[in-house]
Design a protein around this motif. Sequence first.
Motif, PDB file in Angstrom:
ATOM      1  N   ARG A   1      12.319 -39.052  29.264  1.00 29.83           N
ATOM      2  CA  ARG A   1      12.718 -37.704  28.889  1.00 29.83           C
ATOM      3  C   ARG A   1      12.544 -36.723  30.035  1.00 29.83           C
ATOM      4  N   VAL A   2      11.475 -36.894  30.803  1.00 25.70           N
ATOM      5  CA  VAL A   2      11.225 -35.983  31.918  1.00 25.70           C
ATOM      6  C   VAL A   2      12.347 -36.067  32.938  1.00 25.70           C
ATOM      7  N   PHE A   3      12.804 -37.278  33.224  1.00 26.62           N
ATOM      8  CA  PHE A   3      13.886 -37.452  34.186  1.00 26.62           C
ATOM      9  C   PHE A   3      15.160 -36.789  33.671  1.00 26.62           C
ATOM     10  N   GLY A   4      15.474 -36.957  32.406  1.00 27.88           N
ATOM     11  CA  GLY A   4      16.673 -36.359  31.824  1.00 27.88           C
ATOM     12  C   GLY A   4      16.639 -34.843  31.838  1.00 27.88           C
ATOM     13  N   ARG A   5      15.492 -34.269  31.508  1.00 28.02           N
ATOM     14  CA  ARG A   5      15.360 -32.801  31.532  1.00 28.02           C
ATOM     15  C   ARG A   5      15.549 -32.262  32.943  1.00 28.02           C
ATOM     16  N   ASN A   6      14.931 -32.913  33.903  1.00 30.08           N
ATOM     17  CA  ASN A   6      15.052 -32.449  35.281  1.00 30.08           C
ATOM     18  C   ASN A   6      16.465 -32.656  35.817  1.00 30.08           C
ATOM     19  N   ALA A   7      17.094 -33.749  35.451  1.00 27.52           N
ATOM     20  CA  ALA A   7      18.476 -33.993  35.873  1.00 27.52           C
ATOM     21  C   ALA A   7      19.398 -32.923  35.301  1.00 27.52           C
ATOM     22  N   ALA A   8      19.194 -32.555  34.050  1.00 30.20           N
ATOM     23  CA  ALA A   8      20.012 -31.519  33.428  1.00 30.20           C
ATOM     24  C   ALA A   8      19.802 -30.170  34.116  1.00 30.20           C
ATOM     25  N   ALA A   9      18.567 -29.835  34.458  1.00 25.50           N
ATOM     26  CA  ALA A   9      18.284 -28.558  35.117  1.00 25.50           C
ATOM     27  C   ALA A   9      18.917 -28.504  36.503  1.00 25.50           C
ATOM     28  N   VAL A  10      18.822 -29.603  37.250  1.00 27.26           N
ATOM     29  CA  VAL A  10      19.405 -29.628  38.595  1.00 27.26           C
ATOM     30  C   VAL A  10      20.933 -29.581  38.515  1.00 27.26           C
ATOM     31  N   SER A  11      21.532 -30.346  37.609  1.00 28.22           N
ATOM     32  CA  SER A  11      22.994 -30.344  37.520  1.00 28.22           C
ATOM     33  C   SER A  11      23.524 -28.980  37.080  1.00 28.22           C
ATOM     34  N   GLU A  12      22.821 -28.315  36.187  1.00 32.20           N
ATOM     35  CA  GLU A  12      23.229 -26.969  35.766  1.00 32.20           C
ATOM     36  C   GLU A  12      23.153 -25.990  36.931  1.00 32.20           C
ATOM     37  N   ALA A  13      22.096 -26.085  37.729  1.00 27.83           N
ATOM     38  CA  ALA A  13      21.945 -25.197  38.883  1.00 27.83           C
ATOM     39  C   ALA A  13      23.048 -25.456  39.913  1.00 27.83           C
ATOM     40  N   LEU A  14      23.389 -26.731  40.127  1.00 31.26           N
ATOM     41  CA  LEU A  14      24.442 -27.057  41.085  1.00 31.26           C
ATOM     42  C   LEU A  14      25.799 -26.549  40.615  1.00 31.26           C
ATOM     43  N   ARG A  15      26.084 -26.719  39.336  1.00 30.83           N
ATOM     44  CA  ARG A  15      27.357 -26.225  38.794  1.00 30.83           C
ATOM     45  C   ARG A  15      27.430 -24.708  38.861  1.00 30.83           C
ATOM     46  N   GLY A  16      26.301 -24.037  38.676  1.00 32.82           N
ATOM     47  CA  GLY A  16      26.283 -22.579  38.760  1.00 32.82           C
ATOM     48  C   GLY A  16      26.434 -22.069  40.174  1.00 32.82           C
ATOM     49  N   LEU A  61       5.469 -33.854  41.468  1.00 34.56           N
ATOM     50  CA  LEU A  61       5.994 -33.736  42.823  1.00 34.56           C
ATOM     51  C   LEU A  61       7.262 -34.566  43.020  1.00 34.56           C
ATOM     52  N   LYS A  62       7.538 -35.494  42.111  1.00 35.79           N
ATOM     53  CA  LYS A  62       8.732 -36.331  42.211  1.00 35.79           C
ATOM     54  C   LYS A  62      10.005 -35.572  41.850  1.00 35.79           C
ATOM     55  N   PHE A  63       9.873 -34.400  41.258  1.00 32.15           N
ATOM     56  CA  PHE A  63      11.032 -33.648  40.792  1.00 32.15           C
ATOM     57  C   PHE A  63      11.176 -32.359  41.592  1.00 32.15           C
ATOM     58  N   PRO A  64      12.400 -32.033  42.012  1.00 32.18           N
ATOM     59  CA  PRO A  64      12.604 -30.821  42.806  1.00 32.18           C
ATOM     60  C   PRO A  64      12.752 -29.579  41.937  1.00 32.18           C
ATOM     61  N   GLN A  65      12.545 -28.456  42.559  1.00 29.82           N
ATOM     62  CA  GLN A  65      12.937 -27.200  41.940  1.00 29.82           C
ATOM     63  C   GLN A  65      14.450 -27.114  42.111  1.00 29.82           C
ATOM     64  N   PRO A  66      15.192 -26.731  41.072  1.00 31.36           N
ATOM     65  CA  PRO A  66      16.659 -26.669  41.203  1.00 31.36           C
ATOM     66  C   PRO A  66      17.128 -25.811  42.381  1.00 31.36           C
ATOM     67  N   GLU A  67      16.420 -24.742  42.688  1.00 33.01           N
ATOM     68  CA  GLU A  67      16.812 -23.865  43.788  1.00 33.01           C
ATOM     69  C   GLU A  67      16.755 -24.602  45.122  1.00 33.01           C
ATOM     70  N   THR A  68      15.798 -25.513  45.275  1.00 29.11           N
ATOM     71  CA  THR A  68      15.666 -26.288  46.502  1.00 29.11           C
ATOM     72  C   THR A  68      16.898 -27.164  46.721  1.00 29.11           C
TER      73      THR A  68
END
Length: 78
Positions: A1-16, A61-68
Motif C-alpha cells: 500500500r505504501v508503494f501505491g500511495r507514493n506512486a500515485a502522489a508522484v504521478s499526480e505531481a508529474l502530471r500537474g 527514505l526509499k520514497f521521494p518527495q514529489p517535488e524532488t
Amino acid sequence: RVFGRNAAAVSEALRGAVAHLPVDINPRPPRRNSFEVSLLKEDGSTVELWSGIRKGPPRKLKFPQPETVVEALKSSLA
C-alpha cells in the motif's frame, strides 16, 4: 500500500507539472522493495529521475518527495 500511495502522489505531481505527460506505473514487474522513477524519452533512451534502492533504513527514505521528482523531470527536459 505504501508503494501505491507514493506512486500515485508522484504521478499526480508529474502530471500537474507537465501538461499531457503520459505516466505509467509499473509497465514492467517492479523490483522487490524498490521505488524508482524513470523518464522514457522519445528517442528511446531512459533517464533515471529518482531511485530509492540504495536508501534506507528507515523505510521512508526509499520514497521521494514529489517535488524532488518534478524538479528532476524539468531539468531532464530542459
